[in-house]
Write a protein that holds these residues in place. Structure first.
Motif, PDB file in Angstrom:
ATOM      1  N   ASN A  75       0.825  -1.205   0.000  1.00  0.00           N
ATOM      2  CA  ASN A  75       0.000   0.000   0.000  1.00  0.00           C
ATOM      3  C   ASN A  75       0.863   1.262   0.000  1.00  0.00           C
ATOM      4  OD1 ASN A  75      -2.698   0.433  -0.312  1.00  0.00           O
ATOM      5  ND2 ASN A  75      -3.155   0.647   1.851  1.00  0.00           N
ATOM      6  N   ILE A  76       1.949   1.244   0.759  1.00  0.00           N
ATOM      7  CA  ILE A  76       2.858   2.400   0.758  1.00  0.00           C
ATOM      8  C   ILE A  76       3.461   2.592  -0.624  1.00  0.00           C
ATOM      9  CG2 ILE A  76       4.975   3.328   1.745  1.00  0.00           C
ATOM     10  CD1 ILE A  76       4.360   1.844   4.318  1.00  0.00           C
ATOM     11  N   ALA A  77       3.889   1.497  -1.251  1.00  0.00           N
ATOM     12  CA  ALA A  77       4.512   1.596  -2.568  1.00  0.00           C
ATOM     13  C   ALA A  77       3.511   2.079  -3.625  1.00  0.00           C
ATOM     14  CB  ALA A  77       5.097   0.238  -2.963  1.00  0.00           C
ATOM     15  N   LEU A  78       2.282   1.585  -3.571  1.00  0.00           N
ATOM     16  CA  LEU A  78       1.285   1.995  -4.552  1.00  0.00           C
ATOM     17  C   LEU A  78       0.919   3.471  -4.408  1.00  0.00           C
ATOM     18  CD1 LEU A  78      -1.214  -1.016  -4.698  1.00  0.00           C
ATOM     19  CD2 LEU A  78       0.210  -0.147  -6.560  1.00  0.00           C
ATOM     20  N   TYR A  79       0.714   3.900  -3.163  1.00  0.00           N
ATOM     21  CA  TYR A  79       0.254   5.275  -2.941  1.00  0.00           C
ATOM     22  C   TYR A  79       1.364   6.288  -3.212  1.00  0.00           C
ATOM     23  CZ  TYR A  79      -2.240   9.166  -0.775  1.00  0.00           C
ATOM     24  OH  TYR A  79      -2.871  10.367  -0.545  1.00  0.00           O
ATOM     25  N   ALA A  80       2.535   6.048  -2.651  1.00  0.00           N
ATOM     26  CA  ALA A  80       3.620   7.017  -2.783  1.00  0.00           C
ATOM     27  C   ALA A  80       4.425   6.843  -4.060  1.00  0.00           C
ATOM     28  CB  ALA A  80       4.553   6.921  -1.571  1.00  0.00           C
ATOM     29  N   GLY A 137      -5.591   4.907  -7.047  1.00  0.00           N
ATOM     30  CA  GLY A 137      -5.928   5.312  -5.687  1.00  0.00           C
ATOM     31  C   GLY A 137      -7.066   4.494  -5.109  1.00  0.00           C
ATOM     32  N   ALA A 138      -8.007   4.057  -5.951  1.00  0.00           N
ATOM     33  CA  ALA A 138      -9.096   3.206  -5.459  1.00  0.00           C
ATOM     34  C   ALA A 138      -8.574   1.829  -5.051  1.00  0.00           C
ATOM     35  CB  ALA A 138     -10.168   3.071  -6.535  1.00  0.00           C
ATOM     36  N   ILE A 139      -7.566   1.312  -5.761  1.00  0.00           N
ATOM     37  CA  ILE A 139      -6.949   0.043  -5.354  1.00  0.00           C
ATOM     38  C   ILE A 139      -6.292   0.195  -3.992  1.00  0.00           C
ATOM     39  CG2 ILE A 139      -5.154  -1.620  -5.939  1.00  0.00           C
ATOM     40  CD1 ILE A 139      -5.727  -1.073  -8.870  1.00  0.00           C
ATOM     41  N   VAL A 140      -5.627   1.336  -3.788  1.00  0.00           N
ATOM     42  CA  VAL A 140      -5.014   1.598  -2.479  1.00  0.00           C
ATOM     43  C   VAL A 140      -6.076   1.601  -1.384  1.00  0.00           C
ATOM     44  CG1 VAL A 140      -3.742   3.309  -1.130  1.00  0.00           C
ATOM     45  CG2 VAL A 140      -3.101   2.861  -3.500  1.00  0.00           C
ATOM     46  N   ALA A 192     -13.364  -5.533   0.122  1.00  0.00           N
ATOM     47  CA  ALA A 192     -12.390  -4.726  -0.616  1.00  0.00           C
ATOM     48  C   ALA A 192     -13.038  -4.080  -1.841  1.00  0.00           C
ATOM     49  CB  ALA A 192     -11.205  -5.586  -1.027  1.00  0.00           C
ATOM     50  N   ALA A 193     -13.911  -4.827  -2.525  1.00  0.00           N
ATOM     51  CA  ALA A 193     -14.627  -4.254  -3.670  1.00  0.00           C
ATOM     52  C   ALA A 193     -15.552  -3.128  -3.239  1.00  0.00           C
ATOM     53  CB  ALA A 193     -15.419  -5.344  -4.381  1.00  0.00           C
ATOM     54  N   LEU A 194     -16.148  -3.268  -2.071  1.00  0.00           N
ATOM     55  CA  LEU A 194     -17.022  -2.204  -1.561  1.00  0.00           C
ATOM     56  C   LEU A 194     -16.240  -0.921  -1.340  1.00  0.00           C
ATOM     57  CD1 LEU A 194     -19.900  -2.703   0.889  1.00  0.00           C
ATOM     58  CD2 LEU A 194     -18.309  -0.867   1.346  1.00  0.00           C
ATOM     59  N   LEU A 195     -15.043  -1.038  -0.747  1.00  0.00           N
ATOM     60  CA  LEU A 195     -14.210   0.156  -0.537  1.00  0.00           C
ATOM     61  C   LEU A 195     -13.652   0.685  -1.846  1.00  0.00           C
ATOM     62  CD1 LEU A 195     -13.423   1.697   2.072  1.00  0.00           C
ATOM     63  CD2 LEU A 195     -14.512  -0.504   2.462  1.00  0.00           C
ATOM     64  N   PHE A 196     -13.347  -0.208  -2.778  1.00  0.00           N
ATOM     65  CA  PHE A 196     -12.874   0.227  -4.091  1.00  0.00           C
ATOM     66  C   PHE A 196     -13.943   1.056  -4.801  1.00  0.00           C
ATOM     67  CE2 PHE A 196     -12.662  -0.494  -8.673  1.00  0.00           C
ATOM     68  CZ  PHE A 196     -11.365  -0.087  -8.961  1.00  0.00           C
TER      69      PHE A 196
END
Length: 498
Positions: free
Chosen positions: A284-289, A306-309, A348-352
């Motif tokens: 998550n850190i690598a994807l976001y930053a 960002g939605a995947i994060v 996870a899909a709900l948050l995505f």
């Protein structure tokens, strides 16, 4: 010798008295002279408007003088009324300015202003959108403003600056989205101290490591995000008050904080939860930053990254709970790629899906600032598609809620109780799509998304599968046959592996 009018002895300042001046004019009034033929039929010169001094409106100088200015200043005898129905404060006598406070004048002006505002709003929709209520201020900016009131380099100021660097509102949301799946995981027993193994079904220690590690990972990713784009944050009103933009915190100190938070967060998840959750936190850190932040200046597809994060924290909470009752080696495949992990992927899909109506509505009022800062956002590149994307993902909550009931995460009543909340979000998304953000539709969708997520999570927690049945059996003392079968199966599996 002229006779003075009665009351002269009681009014010492006769020259400023209206009655005395009028009597003088009447006493020495001269009869008009006869006009000649040339004066009668000649061109008529316009008569000048008489000038009245301010003290003309006072009957006695003993009364309090007006506070508007010097009394020697002259005003025109007639007053000019502006378009709003109010007299102007300059060039008007005190009595005219006093009429501005009359109730009927205020009501007339309010009606005219409201009529002009409605006509201008209908004539130009873009101007109406500017008058919409602004979105809530950034939490980092609020904390930065509060930290500036503390002494320089004090402990309170440094703590406030580091807290603002971690984006506290976003971090709290990430932690809550990791805790809810952890509680929703269908453990074999409800709050029992053990299930035949040494570890409890819901460990408070594991939950502590999960929340702390997730918060530190989120703080590290947000700090790296701010380190990457202080020059572009300075171009937006929502982010120009952040600590690195204002220079209240050095970049070296912010980098040290980001690295320290990442190491502590990933290490706490690895040793306190399991390696799978630690890997998800580092990813998550690598994807976001590393991907989402630089991609904001390259393509509008950054929103999907960002939605995947945003969808990874629910998987972290689900994998943490699954690791508590895992019978194998607790690998990545066992925790996330089995039939029991379907509930975690649905959450996870709900948050995505939730990221899109929330961010599309949030970014629309400040689309011009995104454009000026150089961020490739769909809100200004293609506003129509921006509204369609928000509507499309808002409609996904209806089948996702039913799917959570079908896989055994919640009771079937959750599909019914969550329906009003999902329909509310869908209705606001439809308005946002119809008006493309104008007429307050962006603000309505934003606040609907803010309240939608916690409402759905609370409803799911309250209606967890089999929770109230276990509570009832624990109260009346009836045995839970399902739990006994689960325990026998686990004991048999442990015996076969040994």
């Amino acid at each position: 010798m002229r006779l003075r009018p009665a009351g002269y002895l009681l009014r010492p300042y006769t020259l400023d008295n209206v009655c005395w001046r009028c009597s003088v004019q009447l006493s020495f009034k001269k009869l008009p002279a006869k006009r000649t033929f040339a004066q009668t039929f000649g061109p008529v010169t316009p008569k000048q408007q008489p000038q009245l001094k301010a003290n003309y409106f006072l009957s006695n100088k003993l009364l309090p003088q007006a506070q508007d200015g010097p009394t020697s200043k002259s005003y025109p005898a007639s007053t000019v009324v502006d378009e709003a129905g109010m007299t102007t404060s300059t060039g008007a006598p005190p009595s005219t300015r006093a009429n501005q406070d009359l109730p009927h004048r205020r009501r007339q002006a309010a009606r005219r202003n409201s009529a002009e505002g409605s006509s201008s709003a209908s004539a130009s929709p873009s101007a109406a959108s500017v008058n919409d209520n602004p979105m809530p201020p950034d939490a980092s900016s609020v904390l930065t403003t509060a930290s500036a009131k503390h002494p320089a380099n004090s402990l309170r100021q440094q703590f406030s600056l580091l807290l603002s660097l971690s984006k506290p509102r976003l971090t709290v949301l990430v932690v809550l989205t990791a805790m809810a799946p952890y509680a929703l995981y269908p453990v074999p027993a409800f709050l029992s101290p053990s299930i035949g193994l040494d570890t409890p079904s819901l460990s408070p220690l594991t939950l502590t490591f999960l929340t702390t590690g997730t918060a530190l990972c989120s703080a590290s990713a947000n700090a790296l995000n701010m380190l990457y784009e202080p020059a572009w944050d300075a171009k937006m009103t929502r982010t120009r008050n952040r600590p690195l933009v204002r220079g209240l915190l050095s970049e070296r100190r912010a980098l040290v904080f980001a690295i320290f938070a990442a190491l502590c967060g990933v290490g706490g998840l690895y040793f306190g939860v399991n390696p799978t959750v630690a890997f998800l936190g580092a990813a998550n850190i690598a994807l976001y930053a590393g991907i989402y932040t630089p991609m904001k200046r390259v393509s509008w597809l950054n929103t999907w990254v960002g939605a995947i994060v945003g969808g990874i924290p629910p998987l972290m909470g689900w994998a943490a709970a699954a690791g508590e009752s895992a019978t194998g080696d607790g690998s990545f495949r066992e925790l996330l790629f089995t039939s029991d992990a379907i509930g975690g992927w649905l959450l996870a899909a709900l948050l995505f899906a939730w990221q899109f109506p929330h961010f599309m509505a949030l970014s629309w009022p400040i689309r011009e600032e995104y454009k000026a800062a150089g961020h490739k956002m769909l809100c200004w590149i293609n506003p129509a598609r921006n509204a369609r994307v928000a509507l499309r993902y808002s409609l996904l909550f209806l089948p996702l809620s039913v799917a959570l009931c079908a896989v055994g995460v919640t009771e079937w009543s959750f599909a019914v109780t969550s329906l009003p909340v999902n329909l509310w979000l869908a209705r606001e998304a439809v308005r946002f799509w119809q008006h493309e953000g104008f007429k307050g539709s962006a603000r309505g969708l934003f606040w609907a998304s803010v309240w939608h997520l916690p409402a759905v999570m609370v409803l799911a927690l309250v209606q967890k599968k089999g929770m109230w049945g276990r509570v009832w059996r624990s109260i009346v003392g009836e045995p839970d046959l399902e739990d006994e079968n689960d325990e026998d199966w686990i004991v048999d599996e442990v015996g076969e592996t040994s």
